[in-house]
Scaffold this motif. Structure first.
Motif, PDB file in Angstrom:
ATOM      1  N   VAL A  94      11.968  31.647 -23.811  1.00 15.38           N
ATOM      2  CA  VAL A  94      12.458  30.324 -23.398  1.00 15.38           C
ATOM      3  C   VAL A  94      13.652  29.912 -24.261  1.00 15.38           C
ATOM      4  CG1 VAL A  94      11.853  27.886 -23.176  1.00 15.38           C
ATOM      5  CG2 VAL A  94      10.225  29.636 -22.469  1.00 15.38           C
ATOM      6  N   ASN A  95      13.542  30.130 -25.570  1.00 16.00           N
ATOM      7  CA  ASN A  95      14.664  29.800 -26.457  1.00 16.00           C
ATOM      8  C   ASN A  95      15.894  30.618 -26.099  1.00 16.00           C
ATOM      9  OD1 ASN A  95      12.998  28.038 -27.801  1.00 16.00           O
ATOM     10  ND2 ASN A  95      12.588  29.414 -29.500  1.00 16.00           N
ATOM     11  N   THR A 103      17.480  29.263 -22.870  1.00 12.10           N
ATOM     12  CA  THR A 103      18.209  28.016 -23.137  1.00 12.10           C
ATOM     13  C   THR A 103      19.539  28.315 -23.813  1.00 12.10           C
ATOM     14  OG1 THR A 103      16.099  26.885 -23.369  1.00 12.10           O
ATOM     15  CG2 THR A 103      18.032  25.752 -24.202  1.00 12.10           C
ATOM     16  N   PHE A 104      19.510  29.186 -24.817  1.00  8.54           N
ATOM     17  CA  PHE A 104      20.731  29.523 -25.550  1.00  8.54           C
ATOM     18  C   PHE A 104      21.759  30.192 -24.643  1.00  8.54           C
ATOM     19  CE2 PHE A 104      23.298  32.443 -28.071  1.00  8.54           C
ATOM     20  CZ  PHE A 104      23.801  31.592 -29.035  1.00  8.54           C
ATOM     21  N   ALA A 147      21.650  25.848 -19.112  1.00 12.37           N
ATOM     22  CA  ALA A 147      20.470  25.931 -19.975  1.00 12.37           C
ATOM     23  C   ALA A 147      19.222  25.508 -19.223  1.00 12.37           C
ATOM     24  CB  ALA A 147      20.669  25.061 -21.217  1.00 12.37           C
ATOM     25  N   VAL A 148      19.332  24.450 -18.462  1.00  7.50           N
ATOM     26  CA  VAL A 148      18.186  23.963 -17.683  1.00  7.50           C
ATOM     27  C   VAL A 148      17.794  24.991 -16.621  1.00  7.50           C
ATOM     28  CG1 VAL A 148      17.442  22.184 -16.037  1.00  7.50           C
ATOM     29  CG2 VAL A 148      18.661  21.516 -18.112  1.00  7.50           C
ATOM     30  N   CYS A 169      12.903  31.043 -16.472  1.00  3.05           N
ATOM     31  CA  CYS A 169      12.006  31.720 -17.405  1.00  3.05           C
ATOM     32  C   CYS A 169      10.571  31.185 -17.325  1.00  3.05           C
ATOM     33  CB  CYS A 169      12.554  31.557 -18.826  1.00  3.05           C
ATOM     34  SG  CYS A 169      11.742  32.578 -20.033  1.00  3.05           S
ATOM     35  N   GLY A 217      21.944  30.106 -21.355  1.00  8.73           N
ATOM     36  CA  GLY A 217      22.412  29.148 -20.352  1.00  8.73           C
ATOM     37  C   GLY A 217      23.475  28.217 -20.889  1.00  8.73           C
ATOM     38  N   ILE A 218      23.255  27.712 -22.102  1.00  4.12           N
ATOM     39  CA  ILE A 218      24.259  26.823 -22.718  1.00  4.12           C
ATOM     40  C   ILE A 218      25.538  27.593 -22.995  1.00  4.12           C
ATOM     41  CG2 ILE A 218      24.795  25.836 -24.987  1.00  4.12           C
ATOM     42  CD1 ILE A 218      22.591  24.022 -24.738  1.00  4.12           C
ATOM     43  N   PRO A 242      25.039  22.725 -20.440  1.00  4.72           N
ATOM     44  CA  PRO A 242      23.679  22.171 -20.340  1.00  4.72           C
ATOM     45  C   PRO A 242      22.973  22.444 -19.012  1.00  4.72           C
ATOM     46  CG  PRO A 242      25.153  20.565 -21.310  1.00  4.72           C
ATOM     47  CD  PRO A 242      26.003  21.707 -20.860  1.00  4.72           C
ATOM     48  N   THR A 254      16.266  28.162 -18.250  1.00  7.09           N
ATOM     49  CA  THR A 254      14.938  27.840 -18.771  1.00  7.09           C
ATOM     50  C   THR A 254      13.934  27.694 -17.641  1.00  7.09           C
ATOM     51  OG1 THR A 254      15.940  26.763 -20.688  1.00  7.09           O
ATOM     52  CG2 THR A 254      13.639  26.234 -20.220  1.00  7.09           C
TER      53      THR A 254
END
Length: 185
Positions: A60-61, A64-65, A76-77, A83, A67-68, A73, A80
């Motif tokens: 998940v981390n 997010t990383f 990231a959403v 995932c 995606g950003i 942002p 995530t």
């Protein structure tokens, strides 16, 4: 198009990374370094380092990383969500099945037979950590006993079980006590 690729890539990671976060690392590398070349191998190693240091699951981390890094942002959403979607669906299905059939005796007997196994797994992990703390890895030598670790363990156990002290406060106190012992003793 990139948002769909992010979602589908991390959907695969979430779906096939059975075995925990470390099992997901090759899948993540395949998706973000090999298949899509979103990151270089050096950036990937930095990503894994950051994903391990931050709270939460590595997959998940990482989602997010990445995606950003790729689209900001919104990326990231979306990554995530990709995932966590498989886990969300599987847990929801299991919860539905459980609540629908929780009074069926076969399900109750299966769950009852799993309880001792879960307790054994937790106890095994706890004893491994206790062995590492108390004996510092060398069980054969009594001289290797970490008496400060034993004392801190007993104090934490009593605080948690007898006095019902908050676990987070107990961990902070144990950390402070170990720091004191290591600095001044």
């Amino acid at each position: 198009m990139i948002y769909l690729q992010l979602f589908l890539s991390f959907l695969q990671v979430g779906m096939f990374s059975i075995g925990g976060g470390y099992a997901a690392i090759p899948l993540i590398r395949d998706q973000i370094v090999t298949s899509h070349t979103w990151l270089t191998m050096n950036e990937f190693t930095d990503l894994i380092t950051i994903a391990e240091m931050t709270p939460g699951p590595i997959a998940v981390n990482s989602a997010t990383f990445v995606g950003i890094r790729i689209t900001g942002p919104l990326g990231a959403v979306i990554a995530t969500l990709g995932c966590i979607t498989p886990s969300l669906l599987i847990v929801s299905l299991l919860a539905y099945i459980y609540y629908r059939y929780k009074n069926v005796s076969a399900l109750q007997s299966v769950l009852a037979s799993l309880r001792p196994a879960v307790v054994a797994l937790i106890a095994g992990a706890g004893l491994s950590i206790l062995k590492l703390v108390v004996f510092q890895g060398n069980v054969a030598a009594l001289a290797s006993v970490n008496w400060a670790g034993v004392l801190i363990f007993v104090a934490a156990f009593v605080a948690l079980r007898t006095f019902k002290i908050n676990p987070i406060l107990t961990m902070l106190c144990c950390g402070a006590a170990n720091l004191f012992v290591n600095l001044f003793c």
